[in-house]
Design a protein around this motif. Sequence first.
Motif, PDB file in Angstrom:
ATOM      1  N   ILE A   1       0.869  -1.177   0.000  1.00 21.67           N
ATOM      2  CA  ILE A   1       0.000   0.000   0.000  1.00 21.67           C
ATOM      3  C   ILE A   1       0.904   1.224   0.000  1.00 21.67           C
ATOM      4  O   ILE A   1       1.746   1.383   0.896  1.00 21.67           O
ATOM      5  CB  ILE A   1      -0.941   0.004   1.214  1.00 21.67           C
ATOM      6  N   VAL A   2       0.777   2.040  -1.042  1.00 22.14           N
ATOM      7  CA  VAL A   2       1.607   3.242  -1.174  1.00 22.14           C
ATOM      8  C   VAL A   2       0.941   4.372  -0.395  1.00 22.14           C
ATOM      9  O   VAL A   2      -0.206   4.739  -0.664  1.00 22.14           O
ATOM     10  CB  VAL A   2       1.775   3.633  -2.657  1.00 22.14           C
ATOM     11  N   ASN A   3       1.658   4.889   0.584  1.00 21.21           N
ATOM     12  CA  ASN A   3       1.140   5.985   1.411  1.00 21.21           C
ATOM     13  C   ASN A   3       1.924   7.271   1.203  1.00 21.21           C
ATOM     14  O   ASN A   3       1.614   8.282   1.817  1.00 21.21           O
ATOM     15  CB  ASN A   3       1.197   5.610   2.894  1.00 21.21           C
ATOM     16  N   VAL A   4       2.976   7.225   0.382  1.00 19.43           N
ATOM     17  CA  VAL A   4       3.878   8.367   0.227  1.00 19.43           C
ATOM     18  C   VAL A   4       3.541   9.111  -1.057  1.00 19.43           C
ATOM     19  O   VAL A   4       3.439   8.508  -2.123  1.00 19.43           O
ATOM     20  CB  VAL A   4       5.349   7.888   0.188  1.00 19.43           C
ATOM     21  N   GLY A   5       3.354  10.417  -0.950  1.00 21.83           N
ATOM     22  CA  GLY A   5       3.100  11.239  -2.122  1.00 21.83           C
ATOM     23  C   GLY A   5       4.385  11.736  -2.734  1.00 21.83           C
ATOM     24  O   GLY A   5       5.424  11.759  -2.072  1.00 21.83           O
ATOM     25  N   TYR A   6       4.348  12.076  -4.007  1.00 16.64           N
ATOM     26  CA  TYR A   6       5.520  12.662  -4.684  1.00 16.64           C
ATOM     27  C   TYR A   6       5.010  13.515  -5.843  1.00 16.64           C
ATOM     28  O   TYR A   6       3.886  13.323  -6.315  1.00 16.64           O
ATOM     29  CB  TYR A   6       6.486  11.577  -5.157  1.00 16.64           C
ATOM     30  N   PRO A   7       5.836  14.491  -6.305  1.00 14.42           N
ATOM     31  CA  PRO A   7       5.379  15.370  -7.385  1.00 14.42           C
ATOM     32  C   PRO A   7       5.056  14.569  -8.643  1.00 14.42           C
ATOM     33  O   PRO A   7       5.785  13.647  -8.998  1.00 14.42           O
ATOM     34  CB  PRO A   7       6.581  16.298  -7.627  1.00 14.42           C
ATOM     35  N   GLY A   8       3.966  14.899  -9.293  1.00 17.27           N
ATOM     36  CA  GLY A   8       3.605  14.237 -10.541  1.00 17.27           C
ATOM     37  C   GLY A   8       2.833  12.945 -10.356  1.00 17.27           C
ATOM     38  O   GLY A   8       2.494  12.283 -11.330  1.00 17.27           O
ATOM     39  N   GLN A   9       2.571  12.562  -9.117  1.00 20.83           N
ATOM     40  CA  GLN A   9       1.854  11.312  -8.867  1.00 20.83           C
ATOM     41  C   GLN A   9       0.450  11.393  -9.458  1.00 20.83           C
ATOM     42  O   GLN A   9      -0.241  12.389  -9.298  1.00 20.83           O
ATOM     43  CB  GLN A   9       1.773  11.124  -7.347  1.00 20.83           C
TER      44      GLN A   9
END
Length: 313
Positions: free
Chosen positions: A238-246
């Motif tokens: 489960i991806v909980n980390v945001g990043y630019p362009g997501q």
Amino acid sequence: MSHPTAPLRAPLDIEFDYTRSLGPVLSQFMAALAERRILGARGADGRVHAPPFEYDPVTAEPPGNLVPVGPEGTVVSWSWMPEPLAGQPLAEPFAWALIRLDGADTALLHAVDAGSATAMRTGLRVRPRWAERPAGSIRDIACFEPCDAPAGAAPDGEPREVTPGMTITPVRLHYMHTASPGETAYLRGLAERRILGQRCGVCGQVYVPPRGTCPADGVPTSEEVELPESGTVTTFCIVNVGYPGQRVTPPYVAAAVLLDGADIAFQHLVLGCDPGEVRMGMRVRAVWGEDGVSHFEPAGEPDALYETYARCL
Ligand SMILES: [Zn+2]
């Protein structure tokens, strides 16, 4: 339109800003550059390192007070850059050089604006050409120039806003990707909403996306296999980390999906349900988007038996 079997090619650009905290030593070094001064560090063996070390190479201790060096120095080694790339210190041909600043025992890497390769030589005396508006960065030295060059007007611009203790390095990679024949067939298949893999003629394993060779047998794979849109989640996170362009808002699931009839799982998104509902063995089916499979979603079938996918974990 290119030949239908010609490998697909596409330009790819990767860009990101690399932000680094400088720490106590390099912060002093960069802050001094904003004042058009260059600092080095004296080691336990008496040698002066410029740029300064963060930890003494002999004792591993942080340096004491930093010492002024230069600003003039001597080229100890160099390489000519005939066609500068975007973002490099100079737009005209220049030299990358190792420069031992006066008072230092080690060399600093920087650009030298010598005009031509024939004007460059080991032993050349150089001085910094300061940036008009320093910002607490290595680029406050715009470049070095030969000491016998006519001196330009000394810059007197006020420093830009200096971000204390940080340096931001833009990283840019531009390249042309050529897909392998197997990958080309796979991508062309996706455009027709077909999922194509390849079967090894020796062991019979089906690889999707196709790799062109069997990693187990080392032989080329050429037999094309069309796979169904249904498969099984073997593992997931489960991806909980945001990043630019997501493109998908966290939390969401990235899973290894084993298509029915394939012998290797591939990674894809599993959407269309609460991330907490995704589990090993969950049956999923492909959802098509404009560029191929957009994601997988629950198929609403009973879970696959562990024995059916355990070999692919
Ligand atoms: Zn094989």
